[in-house]
Design an enzyme around this catalytic site. Sequence first.
Site, PDB file in Angstrom:
ATOM      1  N   GLU A   1      11.774 -10.282  -4.715  1.00 36.91           N
ATOM      2  CA  GLU A   1      13.009  -9.807  -5.338  1.00 36.91           C
ATOM      3  C   GLU A   1      13.945 -10.954  -5.712  1.00 36.91           C
ATOM      4  O   GLU A   1      14.605 -10.915  -6.755  1.00 36.91           O
ATOM      5  CB  GLU A   1      13.732  -8.829  -4.402  1.00 36.91           C
TER       6      GLU A   1
ATOM      7  N   LYS B   1      -8.853  -0.933   1.374  1.00 34.32           N
ATOM      8  CA  LYS B   1      -7.780   0.069   1.465  1.00 34.32           C
ATOM      9  C   LYS B   1      -8.393   1.450   1.244  1.00 34.32           C
ATOM     10  O   LYS B   1      -9.156   1.645   0.303  1.00 34.32           O
ATOM     11  CB  LYS B   1      -6.745  -0.239   0.371  1.00 34.32           C
TER      12      LYS B   1
ATOM     13  N   ARG C   1      17.729  -7.944  -0.741  1.00 34.82           N
ATOM     14  CA  ARG C   1      17.117  -9.266  -0.613  1.00 34.82           C
ATOM     15  C   ARG C   1      17.703 -10.277  -1.586  1.00 34.82           C
ATOM     16  O   ARG C   1      17.657 -11.479  -1.360  1.00 34.82           O
ATOM     17  CB  ARG C   1      15.610  -9.155  -0.922  1.00 34.82           C
TER      18      ARG C   1
HETATM   19  C1  LIG Z   1      11.026  -6.506   0.236  1.00 36.53           C
HETATM   20  C2  LIG Z   1      10.101  -5.383  -0.093  1.00 36.53           C
HETATM   21  N1  LIG Z   1       9.786  -5.127  -1.389  1.00 36.53           N
HETATM   22  C3  LIG Z   1       8.951  -4.115  -1.695  1.00 36.53           C
HETATM   23  C4  LIG Z   1       8.398  -3.337  -0.703  1.00 36.53           C
HETATM   24  C5  LIG Z   1       7.524  -2.145  -1.062  1.00 36.53           C
HETATM   25  N2  LIG Z   1       6.168  -2.288  -0.509  1.00 36.53           N
HETATM   26  C6  LIG Z   1       5.796  -1.680   0.621  1.00 36.53           C
HETATM   27  S1  LIG Z   1       4.227  -1.997   1.040  1.00 36.53           S
HETATM   28  C7  LIG Z   1       3.988  -2.931  -0.336  1.00 36.53           C
HETATM   29  C8  LIG Z   1       2.654  -3.548  -0.614  1.00 36.53           C
HETATM   30  C9  LIG Z   1       2.131  -4.249   0.571  1.00 36.53           C
HETATM   31  O1  LIG Z   1       0.876  -4.793   0.266  1.00 36.53           O
HETATM   32  P1  LIG Z   1       0.128  -5.650   1.351  1.00 36.53           P
HETATM   33  O2  LIG Z   1       1.084  -6.524   2.072  1.00 36.53           O
HETATM   34  O3  LIG Z   1      -1.014  -6.325   0.694  1.00 36.53           O
HETATM   35  O4  LIG Z   1      -0.377  -4.555   2.391  1.00 36.53           O
HETATM   36  P2  LIG Z   1      -1.395  -3.361   2.128  1.00 36.53           P
HETATM   37  O5  LIG Z   1      -0.572  -2.126   1.891  1.00 36.53           O
HETATM   38  O6  LIG Z   1      -2.244  -3.694   0.954  1.00 36.53           O
HETATM   39  O7  LIG Z   1      -2.155  -3.268   3.386  1.00 36.53           O
HETATM   40  C10 LIG Z   1       5.161  -3.000  -1.096  1.00 36.53           C
HETATM   41  C11 LIG Z   1       5.292  -3.704  -2.372  1.00 36.53           C
HETATM   42  C12 LIG Z   1       8.770  -3.629   0.623  1.00 36.53           C
HETATM   43  N3  LIG Z   1       8.329  -2.896   1.641  1.00 36.53           N
HETATM   44  N4  LIG Z   1       9.602  -4.647   0.896  1.00 36.53           N
END
Ligand SMILES: Cc1ncc(C[n+]2csc(CCOP(=O)(O)OP(=O)(O)O)c2C)c(N)n1
Length: 629
Positions: A364, A280, A392
């Site tokens: 969630e 990242k 959710r």
């Molecule tokens: C249902 C839900 N809960 C929380 C989020 C907030 N959120 C957005 S991106 C993220 C982390 C994603 O991590 P990952 O899937 O590993 O992708 P990366 O950003 O590391 O590439 C979160 C918690 C969301 N988008 N949807």
Amino acid sequence: MGTLLETIHSPADLKRLNYAQMAELAGEIREFLIQTLSKTGGHLGPNLGVVELTIALHTVFNTPEDKLLFDVSHQAYVHKMLTGRLDRMETIRQPGGLNGFMLRTESEHDCYGAGHAGTALSAGLGMAVARDLAGGKEHVISVAGDAAFTNGISFEALNLIAEQTKRMIVVLNDNEWSIDRNVGALASYFHRIVTNEHYKHFHDSAHRIIERFGGKTAAIVAKRAEEAAKGFLWHSMMFEEMGLQYFGPIDGHNIPLLVETFKFLKTIDHPVMLHVLTQKGRGYQPALEKVKKFHGLGPYDPETGDTAPAGKLTYSESFANTLTELARKDDKIVAITAAMPSGTGLDLFRPHHPTRYFDVGIAEEHAVVFAAGMATRGFRPVCAIYSTFLQRAFDPIVHDVALQNLPVVFCMDRAGLSGDDGPTHHGLFDIAYLRSIPGLVLMAPKDEDELADMMKTALQLPGPSAIRYPRGVVAGVARKLEPEVLPVGKAEILQDGADVAILGLGPTISLAKELAARLESEGYSAAVVNPRFVKPIDREMLEQYAKKVAAFVTFEDHVKMGGFGSAVVEALEEMGSAVPVARIGWPDQFVEHGKVDELRARHGLTVEEAHGQVLRLIVKRQPAPMSAG
Ligand SMILES: Cc1ncc(C[n+]2csc(CCOP(=O)(O)OP(=O)(O)O)c2C)c(N)n1
């Protein structure tokens, strides 16, 4: 802007490049992202991590025929750049500009819209099954981050993929980060695979294979890669047991390796999972040093990565500070976040009460049922979940918390319009989905002092409760030394009046005050009420005003349908009152992304709009007063 990037108008242009040019292009994309997002803000870190992966995917597959899905899709900026939207990238997240996520209406290359996590595998499987039924040939590729795999929906899909389709490619984009560090057994499992010594062996041999065969025709390479794969395949029992042939982990920044691997995976006639390792923030030192901050941020200095100094206290911080204090006096209070420790402010709570802090991942539903379980054992769980993500967990709130009358407190951050993130993130439905639940107390504070009072109140209730508060900085009022318990279901009358009663829920109280001042200057007598409670609604107060005023006005940062204004209309109707209500809130449509003030003006969430409506109502019922005062 670099010259190669300017020549890419669609994925077809990409396919003409050799590996050296692709590597050059990757550098140009990174530079472009760093510069452009420094002005617009956005998800820089995740996108810097998928530059090579996205180049490789668009080199091997043919969108829009092939279906490429990104989970959450906050990491789809590179995809946007390579699919004809480069010249509009400077408008990303800006009013009228590109959305920050994939959007079906934005491009034929965006086969699926997202914003919430955990959907790429299920939607991808839906597309694969649809293809199979229709006798199609297209490929379906679902790219999901390691944290997206902590979400239940991803696993519900994994449970069925092998049973329901013969062809689907799942890409696990593993960077070990969610927004914060990824959590749980799955994160450890991925980590164990990555740090296994076999991986090192595989990694070296993969490099040798690419050196030897890279650049040859796809057919030869695919064949060699297949042979090679047998040697460098590292078994992941978990995914293999679920019927997905597992490949990897491979270096997600090695374009030749990615391209050759995808060419090979394309030929396989059963579902596969490719585990790619990415970093990242790759290529930008500030983002590598501050991974969490650069997940998503506002404008910054591209040279240093510095952002404007942290300004005033936010509602999230105020919430977390209050909870930290309340938890000092009550050791039954526990705090739960679903992968949003920094977003909700709970990372401020964690160091003070580490054993009473729980990050459950992007889960969630689990967060709410877990809270219910703790509540049955005498704890006072506080679930800090954004309004939009709590959607959710609607059923767990009904079935696991409310039906059992358990004292779980939902603190809904980002309730109201979220602004730049757009419709996937606006918190405009929580009143509608919570106010129908029997026994649930629903509150909205007008400022941070009242937020503390509401938290204290909620933590003394025998059953469930929810508090909605907005994104951004607090009102800036003086705080009492100790929060107070509020009388449940009682509004606060800030100013009495006889012609109009203006109710401003939460921070919209400022609009109510402004409208009252304007009406008073025109000779009307206007009451200003801070409702505090959406449920139970203050019937006594409504009855009192229904007897004297010619109209009510309600303000809320929520859709009008089913919202606070609707609750007022229903209550008045039940008490036999015919006093009309001018309801000011968001319309019955999905609100686009943009600047909050502009969107409010466009959709009529203004004092001006309320003023026009209320005058029409008053004039209909009674003549305007003769003189001001
Ligand atoms: C249902 C839900 N809960 C929380 C989020 C907030 N959120 C957005 S991106 C993220 C982390 C994603 O991590 P990952 O899937 O590993 O992708 P990366 O950003 O590391 O590439 C979160 C918690 C969301 N988008 N949807």
